[in-house]
Enzyme design. Structure first.
Site, PDB file in Angstrom:
ATOM      1  CD  GLU A  13       5.842 -24.179   5.269  1.00 49.76           C
ATOM      2  OE1 GLU A  13       6.506 -24.775   4.391  1.00 49.76           O
ATOM      3  OE2 GLU A  13       5.559 -24.682   6.379  1.00 49.76           O
ATOM      4  CD  GLU A  52       5.173 -30.825   5.988  1.00 51.53           C
ATOM      5  OE1 GLU A  52       5.921 -31.830   6.027  1.00 51.53           O
ATOM      6  OE2 GLU A  52       5.535 -29.749   5.491  1.00 51.53           O
TER       7      GLU A  52
END
Length: 379
Positions: A266, A161
């Site tokens: 995810e 991220e």
């Protein structure tokens, strides 16, 4: 007639052998236990993020699901910086070792998550203001962890991220001290510590065109410098209505064209409404004002039929897309094992009852599970 007999015998033998082969194939198919890992064995790894109760084997029902259904595991939290490297000269490997041993015991593809991330970083890192010191710390952190599990952990989420929604770099602690050079350092050091490991950049909302292009720039920049990067992890924190399959597919094709593999790292599909301004999966977003709002938590006693069908259809569509691009996709990992411990019960609004995974709170497969399995059984 005598001339025809040999041909007849040959045809009879051919069809008998073909029938026998088909019967053997059907028998083998019937004997193979139905599971996600068996259904998609020829396509990609199917994995789950596991927590301490699985690693320490206290949740035996959950662990049974993990070992039966999945051939890949990812640690949900225990390998993040604040837990693994809580002080400058202290590493805590007990749970990480147990996690890796669990994967080895069950012949699983083991993922390390995550080496460098701005969130859930150790507090002591916030005191580092010098770029040279920060670079030394990152090298030490990455080398110590990756070398410890060399040849055991097959895939690393090296950096997590690092981008904003517009594709620019996030102004995190790491970026503020080092600029974007910390990514090159992290990937380079991971490759040195284990040259055979599969190295991944992992992020959410990569279906968005602007963020997608940011990843393209990131990957190309590392490739131009000769830095090893093997894959892009698309976090699949989706909802029933969105994003569109086309947006997801565009990103699969774009990243594959860079010469890297694509992973859905995810995956979960929220069954609940979220605040309209919710953007992605950034854990720092605060929606506490919605706690107790019944409109944001409508299914406390279970999903109704329409939501259940919609969730099942959404998962079927997603896995149909994954199968279409199975040559580009190496792994699909669900973010959790059952609805009882999904992070979405508490995010972005604490205390909700969500249903984003394939197994319910009683550890039973949901209709979505059967829809996914049927994709393979019917082909």
């Amino acid at each position: 007639m005598l001339r025809i007999a040999p041909l007849f015998l040959m045809l009879l033998t051919f069809f008998s052998c073909k029938t026998e082969k088909k019967e053997v194939e059907n028998e083998v198919k019937e004997q193979t236990p139905i599971s996600l890992k068996n259904a998609f064995a020829d396509d990609f790894y199917v994995g789950a993020a596991i927590n301490s109760s699985h690693i320490n084997k206290t949740d035996t029902l959950g662990l049974n699901l993990v070992t039966k259904e999945y051939n890949s595991i990812t640690p949900e939290n225990i390998m993040k910086w604040m837990y693994l490297h809580p002080a400058k000269d202290t590493f805590f490997f007990d749970e990480a070792d147990a996690y890796v041993n669990l994967g080895l015991e069950n012949d699983m593809h083991i993922v390390g998550h995550t080496l460098v991330w701005h969130s859930q970083i150790a507090d002591w890192m916030n005191r580092i203001k010098d770029s040279t010191e920060m670079a030394t710390i990152i090298k030490h952190h990455v080398h110590t962890i990756v070398s410890r599990y060399k040849g055991k952990i097959a895939t690393w989420d090296v950096v997590n991220e690092a981008l904003n929604e517009d594709g620019s770099f996030r102004t995190s602690l790491l970026y503020n001290v080092m600029g974007d050079s910390y990514l090159e350092i992290a990937f380079t050091e991971a490759a040195k510590a284990d040259p055979e490991a599969f190295l991944v950049y992992n992020d959410y909302n990569l279906w968005k065109p602007e963020k997608r292009e940011g990843v393209v720039r990131l990957v190309k920049k590392l490739q131009a410098k000769g830095v090893k990067i093997d894959g892009v992890g698309m976090q699949g924190h989706y909802s029933i209505p969105g994003p569109t399959l086309k947006d997801i597919e565009d990103s699969i094709e774009t990243f594959a064209a860079l010469g890297v593999k694509v992973m859905f790292t995810e995956l979960d599909v929220t069954a609940l409404p979220n605040p309209w301004e919710l953007d992605g999966a950034a854990v720092e977003q605060d929606y506490s004002i919605y706690e107790g709002d019944v409109t944001m938590n409508p299914y406390t006693d279970g999903m109704n039929d329409s939501i259940n069908k919609a969730l099942s259809a959404r998962y079927k569509d997603l896995f149909s897309l994954f199968l279409k691009h199975k040559d580009a996709i190496s792994r699909v990992t669900f973010w959790g094992v059952t609805d009882r411990e999904t992070w979405l019960n508490n995010w972005p609004i604490n205390g909700r009852t969500n249903y984003p995974l394939l197994f319910d709170r009683a550890y039973q497969p949901k209709d979505a599970y059967h829809e996914i399995i049927a994709l393979k059984q019917n082909n």
